[in-house]
Design a protein around this motif. Structure first.
Motif, mmCIF file in Angstrom:
data_model
loop_
_atom_site.group_PDB
_atom_site.id
_atom_site.type_symbol
_atom_site.label_atom_id
_atom_site.label_comp_id
_atom_site.label_asym_id
_atom_site.label_seq_id
_atom_site.Cartn_x
_atom_site.Cartn_y
_atom_site.Cartn_z
ATOM 1 N N LEU A 46 -35.954 57.701 -40.985
ATOM 2 C CA LEU A 46 -35.690 57.442 -42.553
ATOM 3 C C LEU A 46 -37.218 57.214 -42.971
ATOM 4 C CD1 LEU A 46 -34.013 57.719 -45.104
ATOM 5 C CD2 LEU A 46 -33.587 55.090 -44.460
ATOM 6 N N SER A 47 -37.823 56.222 -42.360
ATOM 7 C CA SER A 47 -39.193 56.186 -42.941
ATOM 8 C C SER A 47 -40.295 57.482 -42.713
ATOM 9 C CB SER A 47 -39.805 55.074 -42.031
ATOM 10 O OG SER A 47 -41.052 55.011 -42.464
ATOM 11 N N ILE A 48 -39.956 58.133 -41.672
ATOM 12 C CA ILE A 48 -40.769 59.356 -41.596
ATOM 13 C C ILE A 48 -40.428 60.462 -42.567
ATOM 14 C CG2 ILE A 48 -41.201 61.387 -39.738
ATOM 15 C CD1 ILE A 48 -41.010 59.197 -37.550
ATOM 16 N N SER A 49 -39.008 60.636 -42.808
ATOM 17 C CA SER A 49 -38.680 61.411 -43.706
ATOM 18 C C SER A 49 -39.118 61.107 -45.222
ATOM 19 C CB SER A 49 -37.345 61.580 -43.558
ATOM 20 O OG SER A 49 -36.714 62.038 -42.460
ATOM 21 N N LEU A 50 -39.071 59.793 -45.611
ATOM 22 C CA LEU A 50 -39.372 59.559 -46.936
ATOM 23 C C LEU A 50 -40.910 59.628 -47.056
ATOM 24 C CD1 LEU A 50 -37.204 56.608 -47.704
ATOM 25 C CD2 LEU A 50 -37.034 58.625 -48.973
ATOM 26 N N ASN A 51 -41.554 59.250 -46.023
ATOM 27 C CA ASN A 51 -43.210 59.426 -46.164
ATOM 28 C C ASN A 51 -43.462 61.089 -46.352
ATOM 29 O OD1 ASN A 51 -44.175 56.688 -45.875
ATOM 30 N ND2 ASN A 51 -43.465 56.717 -43.896
ATOM 31 N N TYR A 52 -42.808 61.763 -45.555
ATOM 32 C CA TYR A 52 -43.102 63.217 -45.921
ATOM 33 C C TYR A 52 -42.648 63.742 -47.079
ATOM 34 C CZ TYR A 52 -44.555 64.438 -41.196
ATOM 35 O OH TYR A 52 -45.351 64.601 -39.921
ATOM 36 N N VAL A 53 -41.400 63.236 -47.688
ATOM 37 C CA VAL A 53 -41.077 63.460 -49.096
ATOM 38 C C VAL A 53 -42.257 63.144 -50.109
ATOM 39 C CG1 VAL A 53 -39.497 63.227 -50.678
ATOM 40 C CG2 VAL A 53 -38.844 63.796 -48.564
ATOM 41 N N PHE A 54 -42.751 61.908 -50.077
ATOM 42 C CA PHE A 54 -43.590 61.309 -50.645
ATOM 43 C C PHE A 54 -44.992 62.095 -50.605
ATOM 44 C CE2 PHE A 54 -47.420 58.648 -51.086
ATOM 45 C CZ PHE A 54 -47.620 58.351 -52.340
ATOM 46 N N LEU A 55 -45.479 62.474 -49.620
ATOM 47 C CA LEU A 55 -46.594 63.103 -49.394
ATOM 48 C C LEU A 55 -46.640 64.236 -49.912
ATOM 49 C CD1 LEU A 55 -47.681 61.843 -45.858
ATOM 50 C CD2 LEU A 55 -48.724 61.282 -47.981
ATOM 51 N N VAL A 56 -45.483 65.034 -49.843
ATOM 52 C CA VAL A 56 -45.365 66.443 -50.355
ATOM 53 C C VAL A 56 -45.097 66.542 -52.161
ATOM 54 C CG1 VAL A 56 -43.591 68.422 -50.755
ATOM 55 C CG2 VAL A 56 -44.134 67.419 -48.364
ATOM 56 N N MET A 57 -44.417 65.513 -52.660
ATOM 57 C CA MET A 57 -44.430 65.402 -54.137
ATOM 58 C C MET A 57 -45.926 65.142 -54.581
ATOM 59 S SD MET A 57 -40.703 63.409 -54.469
ATOM 60 C CE MET A 57 -41.286 61.855 -54.785
ATOM 61 N N PHE A 58 -46.315 64.058 -53.855
ATOM 62 C CA PHE A 58 -47.931 63.721 -54.165
ATOM 63 C C PHE A 58 -48.793 64.937 -54.287
ATOM 64 C CE2 PHE A 58 -51.986 61.788 -53.576
ATOM 65 C CZ PHE A 58 -52.165 61.054 -54.428
ATOM 66 N N GLY A 59 -48.583 65.652 -53.194
ATOM 67 C CA GLY A 59 -49.422 66.622 -52.828
ATOM 68 C C GLY A 59 -49.480 67.776 -54.002
ATOM 69 N N ILE A 60 -48.021 68.254 -54.386
ATOM 70 C CA ILE A 60 -47.645 69.083 -55.143
ATOM 71 C C ILE A 60 -48.441 68.782 -56.759
ATOM 72 C CG2 ILE A 60 -45.752 70.078 -56.560
ATOM 73 C CD1 ILE A 60 -44.240 70.266 -53.890
ATOM 74 N N ASN A 61 -48.052 67.439 -57.139
ATOM 75 C CA ASN A 61 -48.555 67.057 -58.200
ATOM 76 C C ASN A 61 -50.188 67.092 -58.415
ATOM 77 O OD1 ASN A 61 -46.043 66.678 -59.332
ATOM 78 N ND2 ASN A 61 -46.294 64.706 -59.694
ATOM 79 N N LEU A 62 -50.773 66.836 -57.048
ATOM 80 C CA LEU A 62 -52.200 66.847 -57.130
ATOM 81 C C LEU A 62 -52.751 68.141 -57.148
ATOM 82 C CD1 LEU A 62 -54.534 64.713 -56.704
ATOM 83 C CD2 LEU A 62 -54.528 65.265 -54.294
ATOM 84 N N VAL A 63 -52.170 69.142 -56.471
ATOM 85 C CA VAL A 63 -52.847 70.398 -56.512
ATOM 86 C C VAL A 63 -52.421 71.154 -57.798
ATOM 87 C CG1 VAL A 63 -52.538 72.587 -55.360
ATOM 88 C CG2 VAL A 63 -52.631 70.737 -53.997
#
Length: 147
Positions: A46-63
């Motif tokens: 669950l931690s790994i999955s949520l971390n990936y979700v966070f990083l993808v959302m953050f990356g999309i907003n950043l890019v």
């Protein structure tokens, strides 16, 4: 933005390493049922999955800089990621002999209280249901309020 992107990349690499360790552990277990039978493996995935979700959302907003995800939603996901990681940090305290007995005691106490927690949840849901129904039965024009 360059610094945020660099930090996100470091977090992504650390998360990939963490995921590789868990996938190796999953591969070595006899079956997926055996792997997920352990509570801590479920917390890890669950931690790994949520971390990936966070990083993808953050990356999309950043890019894209268009704010596809709201700042508050990203922070909500990040807070759950941090919560799960802090749970793991406390669990890792078992490695130190001075803390191991306390961690074991806390885990045993929480395990023994699971039926009490279930009963408290049922009581809270029953009163919440009562208040919800009672509040909706009042006429809106009267201005009366139970709460």
């Amino acid at each position: 933005t360059l610094r945020a992107g660099g930090l996100a990349l470091i977090c992504l690499l650390c998360n990939m390493f963490f995921a590789a360790l868990e996938i190796t552990q999953m591969w070595k277990s006899e079956s997926l049922g055996d792997y997920f039978a352990d509570f801590w493996n479920c917390v890890d995935m669950l931690s790994i999955s949520l971390n990936y979700v966070f990083l993808v959302m953050f990356g999309i907003n950043l890019v894209f800089k268009e704010g596809y995800f709201t700042h508050n939603f990203i922070l909500d996901i990040a807070s759950w990621c941090m919560f799960l990681m802090w749970i793991k940090v406390f669990y890792w305290f078992r490695l130190f002999t001075t803390y191991a007995k306390y961690i074991k005691l806390i885990i045993q106490t929480i395990t023994d209280m699971r039926y009490f927690f279930a009963m408290v949840l049922i009581i809270m849901l029953s009163f919440g249901n009562f208040m919800y129904v009672a509040q909706n039965t009042l006429e809106e024009s009267s201005g009366a309020n139970y709460i």
